[in-house]
Design a protein around this motif. Structure first.
Motif, PDB file in Angstrom:
ATOM      1  N   LEU A   1      43.302  27.952 -54.614  1.00  0.00           N
ATOM      2  CA  LEU A   1      42.117  27.283 -54.999  1.00  0.00           C
ATOM      3  C   LEU A   1      42.337  25.703 -54.441  1.00  0.00           C
ATOM      4  CD1 LEU A   1      39.932  26.356 -57.005  1.00  0.00           C
ATOM      5  CD2 LEU A   1      41.486  25.700 -58.713  1.00  0.00           C
ATOM      6  N   ALA A   2      43.425  25.244 -53.878  1.00  0.00           N
ATOM      7  CA  ALA A   2      43.832  24.065 -53.328  1.00  0.00           C
ATOM      8  C   ALA A   2      42.909  24.112 -51.983  1.00  0.00           C
ATOM      9  CB  ALA A   2      45.233  23.738 -53.017  1.00  0.00           C
TER      10      ALA A   2
ATOM     11  N   LEU B   1      38.324  22.302 -48.730  1.00  0.00           N
ATOM     12  CA  LEU B   1      37.038  22.597 -47.748  1.00  0.00           C
ATOM     13  C   LEU B   1      35.677  21.857 -48.378  1.00  0.00           C
ATOM     14  CD1 LEU B   1      37.748  26.506 -46.843  1.00  0.00           C
ATOM     15  CD2 LEU B   1      37.007  24.588 -45.134  1.00  0.00           C
ATOM     16  N   THR B   2      35.680  22.055 -49.569  1.00  0.00           N
ATOM     17  CA  THR B   2      34.464  21.315 -50.269  1.00  0.00           C
ATOM     18  C   THR B   2      34.520  19.954 -50.192  1.00  0.00           C
ATOM     19  OG1 THR B   2      34.336  23.159 -51.932  1.00  0.00           O
ATOM     20  CG2 THR B   2      33.109  21.044 -52.686  1.00  0.00           C
ATOM     21  N   ALA B   3      35.698  19.374 -50.202  1.00  0.00           N
ATOM     22  CA  ALA B   3      35.895  17.707 -49.951  1.00  0.00           C
ATOM     23  C   ALA B   3      35.585  17.483 -48.379  1.00  0.00           C
ATOM     24  CB  ALA B   3      37.145  17.376 -50.312  1.00  0.00           C
ATOM     25  N   THR B   4      36.018  18.280 -47.634  1.00  0.00           N
ATOM     26  CA  THR B   4      35.875  17.932 -46.264  1.00  0.00           C
ATOM     27  C   THR B   4      34.064  18.385 -45.767  1.00  0.00           C
ATOM     28  OG1 THR B   4      37.976  18.971 -45.589  1.00  0.00           O
ATOM     29  CG2 THR B   4      36.499  18.714 -43.929  1.00  0.00           C
TER      30      THR B   4
ATOM     31  N   ALA C   1      35.407  30.940 -47.927  1.00  0.00           N
ATOM     32  CA  ALA C   1      36.638  30.719 -48.968  1.00  0.00           C
ATOM     33  C   ALA C   1      36.185  30.716 -50.152  1.00  0.00           C
ATOM     34  CB  ALA C   1      37.048  29.132 -48.472  1.00  0.00           C
ATOM     35  N   LYS C   2      35.263  30.448 -50.712  1.00  0.00           N
ATOM     36  CA  LYS C   2      34.744  30.547 -52.162  1.00  0.00           C
ATOM     37  C   LYS C   2      35.010  31.929 -52.693  1.00  0.00           C
ATOM     38  CE  LYS C   2      32.611  26.144 -53.339  1.00  0.00           C
ATOM     39  NZ  LYS C   2      31.291  25.665 -53.728  1.00  0.00           N
TER      40      LYS C   2
END
Length: 531
Positions: free
Chosen positions: A460-461, A466-469, A519-520
């Motif tokens: 999950l990390a 990836l979402t934050a980026t 990734a998700k």
């Protein structure tokens, strides 16, 4: 005579139907367990052999065990030498059917409890869900299997009164060879050595044939499985052909030893040892079947390395490394076919990311990127998914849905790769270095997780990073987009250059979005399995 033939064919048909229902259901229930077991408990040839025995006993199908072995050899999860041990174990494990029939199916009238078992299995199938429904099918198959044996017993008892088999009871070499040939043809026609052996045991139990005839028939029936393996390997991958070669060498050499050593030995023991004269002939045949598989194991286990070298030399690998995972024979066990297809997709996505990474860091230029092989692999995966049957297990259905989603984004990423020249446009714009470096570092961190075994899902990390980026890059892109528009308005760059820069920035946003989606999907699949 027609009624006897009809009853005989009906009994064989019910046995085959029951065996198919039972093994297909057990394979669906234990599909992922096959993979986990084979990857964890095959550390040595001896362990691999016991794993082959255990798995074959578990799913009542040496074919399922062999198919699992083919897939993991292709994927590099299992070494070929260990795979040989598993296949030898599967040959031993498949003799359990003979013991089951000898000790249960022919000892008393089983029609009285076969029908209630079928009824119970049908009720579980109708009112149960997922594994309970599959267990119901397996139980119903078990009942049909024994009901078929009951019909076989009746048919063979009638045949014994109408047909004289004494002509085949002589001890000449030619007669024995003819019986071996008949046994071989039986397996080829029935496409099941278990059904052929069961028919032989039913004939022996009703004294239609004698012990010596039964032993010769069983040898032929064991050889007959070679024909099935060879037919399955035609046009298949090198791993499937190598596995078929192991079957051919093991079964043929073991059959020769059984014919010249064990068969006369068992006949002599049955006639000369007083204690064995009280043992049921059907049990003697089951013991003979197990004995010559064990004899083969004792001979071949110490020679596994030499056998491996010989087969690898005779059957070299010709397929692309990724495509060789996609063995059509694995389609019979959906859990294994899904794992194979996922391995190929993961590797293909890694190859796409690697090309992106090298371009982002300036290690190669867009004109050096060739994507034809990647396109071929994706086409092969699509065809493989089209041929894949819908799994019976709910867990496998969820994994297949996740795999189809992954396939969609692998295709999209492949499309992004066709316009990778956008990276060179982006590198020409000041202020984008940090953005490109951030994405490159993220890909570098992402790739190792895609290279591990398919059961290891993305943490999950990493998904959150990836979402934050993605959000950070989008914010940076908004600022940079305004800069491009201002420079164009001030005539610092032409309108065409501005459009190229804006298109390249949009392309980068899409690539980052698609990377996050992949990734998700891989993380969500883990959630489906553990939730």
């Amino acid at each position: 005579m027609l009624s006897v033939l009809t009853q005989l064919l009906g009994g064989i048909g019910l046995f085959l139907l029951g065996m198919s229902l039972m093994t297909d259901s057990l394979k669906a229930i234990a599909g992922e367990s096959l993979r986990l077991w084979l990857t964890r408990f095959t550390g040595s040839p001896l362990k691999a052999m016991f794993s082959g025995i255990g798995l074959t006993l578990l799913v009542q199908s040496s074919t399922a065990t062999t198919l699992a072995t083919i897939g993991f050899v292709s994927a590099g999860v299992l070494s070929f030498s260990h795979a040989i041990g598993v296949i030898i174990g599967a040959n031993i494990g498949t003799t359990s059917t003979g013991w089951m029939v000898a000790l249960l199916g022919l000892k008393f009238s089983i029609a009285s409890f076969a029908l209630p078992i079928i009824s119970m299995g049908a009720l579980l199938k109708l009112f149960g869900r997922d594994h309970v429904a599959l267990l119901g099918l397996a139980i119903a198959g078990f009942g049909l299997l024994f009901f078929g044996i009951d019909l076989l017993q009746t048919a063979m008892a009638d045949a014994a009164q109408r047909v004289d088999f004494s002509a085949w009871s002589s001890e000449t070499l030619l007669t024995r060879l003819m019986l071996v040939l008949i046994g071989l043809v039986m397996t080829i026609l029935l496409q099941s050595s278990s059904a052929a052996v069961t028919t032989t045991l039913a004939a022996l139990a009703t004294q239609t044939i004698d012990l010596q005839q039964a032993l010769a028939l069983v040898i032929g029936q064991n050889i007959g499985t070679v024909a099935t393996a060879v037919l399955a390997a035609i046009g298949a991958t090198a791993s499937a052909k190598r596995t078929a070669a192991v079957h051919v060498i093991f079964n043929m050499l073991t059959a020769v030893m059984a014919f010249f050593l064990l068969l006369p030995g068992f006949v002599w023991l049955a006639q000369s040892v007083a204690l064995l004269q009280h043992v049921d002939a059907v049990v003697m045949v089951a013991a003979f079947h197990t004995a010559f598989s064990l004899l083969g194991a004792l001979i071949f286990i110490p020679l596994i390395k030499q056998l491996e070298q010989l087969i690898v030399y005779l059957i070299p690998e010709k397929e692309l490394t990724s495509i060789r995972y996609l063995d059509d024979s694995l389609l019979e066990v959906p859990a294994l076919a899904i794992a194979a297809a996922e391995s190929v997709l993961r590797q293909t996505i890694v190859d796409i990311y690697t090309l992106l990474l090298k371009c982002l860091r300036g290690e190669i230029i867009a004109s050096m990127v060739h994507t034809q092989e990647l396109g071929t692999i994706l086409q092969k995966v699509e065809q493989y998914l089209q041929d894949m049957p819908v799994p019976q297990s709910k867990a496998d259905q969820q994994r297949l849905i996740a795999l189809l989603r992954l396939m969609v984004y692998a295709r999209i990423l492949y499309g992004d790769l066709q316009t990778i020249a956008n990276i060179e446009v982006l590198r020409s714009q000041t202020g984008l270095d940090q953005v490109l470096q951030q994405f490159a570092d993220l890909l570098d961190k992402h790739i190792p997780y895609l290279l591990v075994d398919p059961s290891e899902k993305l943490p999950l990390a990493l998904v959150e990073e990836l979402t934050a980026t993605r959000f950070w890059i989008r914010e940076q892109q908004t600022v940079l987009r305004h800069q491009v528009i201002e420079r164009s308005a001030n005539a610092q760059i032409s309108a065409a250059q501005a459009l190229n820069l804006l298109a390249a920035q949009r392309w980068l946003e899409h690539v980052v979005d698609h990377t996050e989606r992949v990734a998700k999907i891989l993380h969500d699949e883990q959630h489906l399995e553990t939730g």
